[in-house]
Design a protein around this motif. Structure first.
Motif, PDB file in Angstrom:
ATOM      1  N   THR A 185       0.835  -1.205   0.000  1.00  0.00           N
ATOM      2  CA  THR A 185       0.000   0.000   0.000  1.00  0.00           C
ATOM      3  C   THR A 185       0.868   1.252   0.000  1.00  0.00           C
ATOM      4  OG1 THR A 185      -1.741  -1.184   1.174  1.00  0.00           O
ATOM      5  CG2 THR A 185      -1.832   1.229   1.225  1.00  0.00           C
ATOM      6  N   ILE A 186       1.886   1.271   0.847  1.00  0.00           N
ATOM      7  CA  ILE A 186       2.799   2.412   0.893  1.00  0.00           C
ATOM      8  C   ILE A 186       3.470   2.594  -0.471  1.00  0.00           C
ATOM      9  CG2 ILE A 186       4.967   3.267   1.884  1.00  0.00           C
ATOM     10  CD1 ILE A 186       4.069   1.921   4.535  1.00  0.00           C
ATOM     11  N   ASP A 187       3.942   1.494  -1.051  1.00  0.00           N
ATOM     12  CA  ASP A 187       4.584   1.564  -2.370  1.00  0.00           C
ATOM     13  C   ASP A 187       3.643   2.161  -3.409  1.00  0.00           C
ATOM     14  OD1 ASP A 187       6.940   0.480  -1.406  1.00  0.00           O
ATOM     15  OD2 ASP A 187       6.497  -1.550  -2.127  1.00  0.00           O
ATOM     16  N   ALA A 188       2.377   1.769  -3.371  1.00  0.00           N
ATOM     17  CA  ALA A 188       1.400   2.285  -4.337  1.00  0.00           C
ATOM     18  C   ALA A 188       1.226   3.792  -4.186  1.00  0.00           C
ATOM     19  CB  ALA A 188       0.061   1.577  -4.165  1.00  0.00           C
ATOM     20  N   PHE A 189       1.154   4.286  -2.952  1.00  0.00           N
ATOM     21  CA  PHE A 189       1.018   5.728  -2.731  1.00  0.00           C
ATOM     22  C   PHE A 189       2.269   6.476  -3.185  1.00  0.00           C
ATOM     23  CE2 PHE A 189      -2.525   4.672   0.091  1.00  0.00           C
ATOM     24  CZ  PHE A 189      -3.420   5.682  -0.234  1.00  0.00           C
ATOM     25  N   ILE A 190       3.427   5.913  -2.927  1.00  0.00           N
ATOM     26  CA  ILE A 190       4.681   6.548  -3.340  1.00  0.00           C
ATOM     27  C   ILE A 190       4.759   6.622  -4.865  1.00  0.00           C
ATOM     28  CG2 ILE A 190       7.195   6.261  -3.411  1.00  0.00           C
ATOM     29  CD1 ILE A 190       6.950   5.131  -0.514  1.00  0.00           C
ATOM     30  N   LYS A 191       4.433   5.528  -5.536  1.00  0.00           N
ATOM     31  CA  LYS A 191       4.460   5.515  -6.998  1.00  0.00           C
ATOM     32  C   LYS A 191       3.467   6.519  -7.574  1.00  0.00           C
ATOM     33  CE  LYS A 191       6.096   0.803  -7.414  1.00  0.00           C
ATOM     34  NZ  LYS A 191       5.766  -0.591  -7.724  1.00  0.00           N
ATOM     35  N   ALA A 192       2.279   6.597  -6.979  1.00  0.00           N
ATOM     36  CA  ALA A 192       1.275   7.542  -7.458  1.00  0.00           C
ATOM     37  C   ALA A 192       1.766   8.980  -7.298  1.00  0.00           C
ATOM     38  CB  ALA A 192      -0.040   7.344  -6.708  1.00  0.00           C
ATOM     39  N   ALA A 193       2.403   9.275  -6.185  1.00  0.00           N
ATOM     40  CA  ALA A 193       2.927  10.624  -5.949  1.00  0.00           C
ATOM     41  C   ALA A 193       4.026  10.953  -6.941  1.00  0.00           C
ATOM     42  CB  ALA A 193       3.446  10.746  -4.518  1.00  0.00           C
ATOM     43  N   LYS A 194       4.898   9.992  -7.236  1.00  0.00           N
ATOM     44  CA  LYS A 194       5.972  10.218  -8.206  1.00  0.00           C
ATOM     45  C   LYS A 194       5.400  10.436  -9.595  1.00  0.00           C
ATOM     46  CE  LYS A 194       9.660   7.782  -5.781  1.00  0.00           C
ATOM     47  NZ  LYS A 194      10.587   6.651  -5.808  1.00  0.00           N
ATOM     48  N   LEU A 195       4.408   9.641  -9.983  1.00  0.00           N
ATOM     49  CA  LEU A 195       3.785   9.814 -11.297  1.00  0.00           C
ATOM     50  C   LEU A 195       3.089  11.177 -11.396  1.00  0.00           C
ATOM     51  CD1 LEU A 195       2.295   6.265 -11.926  1.00  0.00           C
ATOM     52  CD2 LEU A 195       4.144   7.382 -13.203  1.00  0.00           C
ATOM     53  N   LYS A 196       2.430  11.577 -10.339  1.00  0.00           N
ATOM     54  CA  LYS A 196       1.768  12.877 -10.332  1.00  0.00           C
ATOM     55  C   LYS A 196       2.797  14.000 -10.481  1.00  0.00           C
ATOM     56  CE  LYS A 196      -1.445  15.630  -7.579  1.00  0.00           C
ATOM     57  NZ  LYS A 196      -2.229  15.685  -6.332  1.00  0.00           N
TER      58      LYS A 196
END
Length: 66
Positions: free
Chosen positions: A50-61
């Protein structure tokens, strides 16, 4: 356990111990990290996924904003 946290953060255990970017982690975050350590492996995996998913989403944004 420190090695696993360091791996999750992408740093070395030495970096965590001696300070640097993460030396000012707030108390609530540290408390949550300690609680994560006590989870069974499957639940810990879910937390990290879950943490990884949020981090990836923030980087993509961030990249999309360029």
């Amino acid at each position: 356990m420190a090695a696993k946290i360091a791996d999750a953060l992408g740093v070395t255990p030495d970096y965590l111990v001696k300070g640097g970017e993460y030396e000012h982690i707030d108390g609530e975050t540290l408390k949550k990290l300690k609680e994560i350590q006590n989870l069974d492996p499957e639940n810990k995996w879910h937390v990290f996924a879950t943490i990884d998913a949020f981090i990836k989403a923030a980087k993509l944004k961030s990249i999309a904003a360029l």
